[in-house]
Design an enzyme around this catalytic site. Structure first.
Site, short mmCIF file in Angstrom:
data_model
loop_
_atom_site.label_atom_id
_atom_site.label_comp_id
_atom_site.label_asym_id
_atom_site.label_seq_id
_atom_site.Cartn_x
_atom_site.Cartn_y
_atom_site.Cartn_z
N SER A 95 -12.32 -14.61 -45.52
CA SER A 95 -11.18 -15.01 -44.67
C SER A 95 -11.55 -16.36 -43.65
CB SER A 95 -10.37 -14.03 -43.75
OG SER A 95 -9.44 -13.97 -43.03
N HIS A 107 -5.30 -9.12 -49.02
CA HIS A 107 -6.25 -9.82 -47.98
C HIS A 107 -7.28 -8.82 -47.89
CE1 HIS A 107 -7.57 -13.10 -45.49
NE2 HIS A 107 -7.71 -12.33 -44.56
N ASP A 114 -2.20 -12.11 -51.64
CA ASP A 114 -2.87 -12.30 -50.21
C ASP A 114 -1.48 -12.68 -49.28
OD1 ASP A 114 -4.13 -12.98 -47.69
OD2 ASP A 114 -5.78 -13.45 -48.85
#
Length: 226
Positions: A105, A191, A159
């Protein structure tokens, strides 16, 4: 052989919380691998109404897309800190070709920025569910040595935090710089990290260590899927 894996966590997370990633690196080639799992400094995060949490830089909008606002100054400050960690290991005798910068991320976004702006060719950059955190004009600061660092970019198609198209766009940007960027799509994944991703990550690093360095033949294709 001695190697160094630097893992950069996502916003709101911590380095120690990611220790379990090491469990996927049991092959003998990783016997002399050093790990760096730093924790980002705590700061107010705009998208979370100013709540203070560990983060490498501020987040002002979610979901993150290929057109999300860039905060270059904060990112560049974080890149300097990452470079200090990398350079310390190189000064201690680790070959730059055996240095790998990885992250999930926001940590993945910082990893790619750090690879792009490092003056040496490193073993590789591995991005999980990340995005390009810098404006396209950053290409003017990328030295030829950095473009030889191979990249593995992994992203889930579902995601909703960092959109899939942001990952695809980031990989294409790197390829336009002449970099090798393997984009591996995981259908249905949101995610998050999953064991299959980490096993592929381990295999990818293992192949580069066994080949004697991170410089590989350039790849031009964009995407692969499981």
């Amino acid at each position: 052989m001695a190697s160094f894996i630097l893992w950069l966590h996502g916003s709101g997370d911590s380095g120690p919380a990611n220790e379990s990633i090491k469990e996927h690196f049991t092959d003998p080639v990783f016997k002399s691998t050093k790990w760096g799992l730093p924790t980002a400094p705590s700061r107010p995060i705009t998208v979370n109404r100013g709540a203070v949490m560990p983060a490498w830089f501020d987040v002002t909008d979610v979901p993150i897309t290929s057109k999300s606002v860039r905060h270059d100054e904060e990112v560049l400050s974080a890149v300097k800190d990452v470079h200090s960690m990398i350079d310390k290991q190189i000064a201690n005798g680790i070959n730059p070709n055996n240095v790998f910068v990885c992250g999930f991320s926001q940590g993945g976004a910082l990893a790619i920025a750090s690879v792009l702006l490092h003056p040496r060719t490193l073993g590789g950059g591995i991005i999980f569910s990340g995005s390009m955190p810098l404006n396209p004009s950053i290409k003017e600061q990328v030295v030829p040595e950095a473009t030889k660092t191979p990249i593995l970019w992994i992203h889930g198609t579902d995601d909703q935090i960092v959109l899939f198209e942001a990952g695809e766009s980031g990989c294409k940007f790197l390829q336009e710089l002449g970099m090798s960027c393997e984009f591996k799509a995981y259908p249905g994944l949101g995610h998050s990290l999953m064991d299959d991703e980490l096993e592929y990550f381990s295999s990818w690093l293992r192949s580069r260590l066994l080949s004697g360095g991170g410089v590989v033949q350039q790849k031009r294709g964009c995407c692969s899927q499981m």
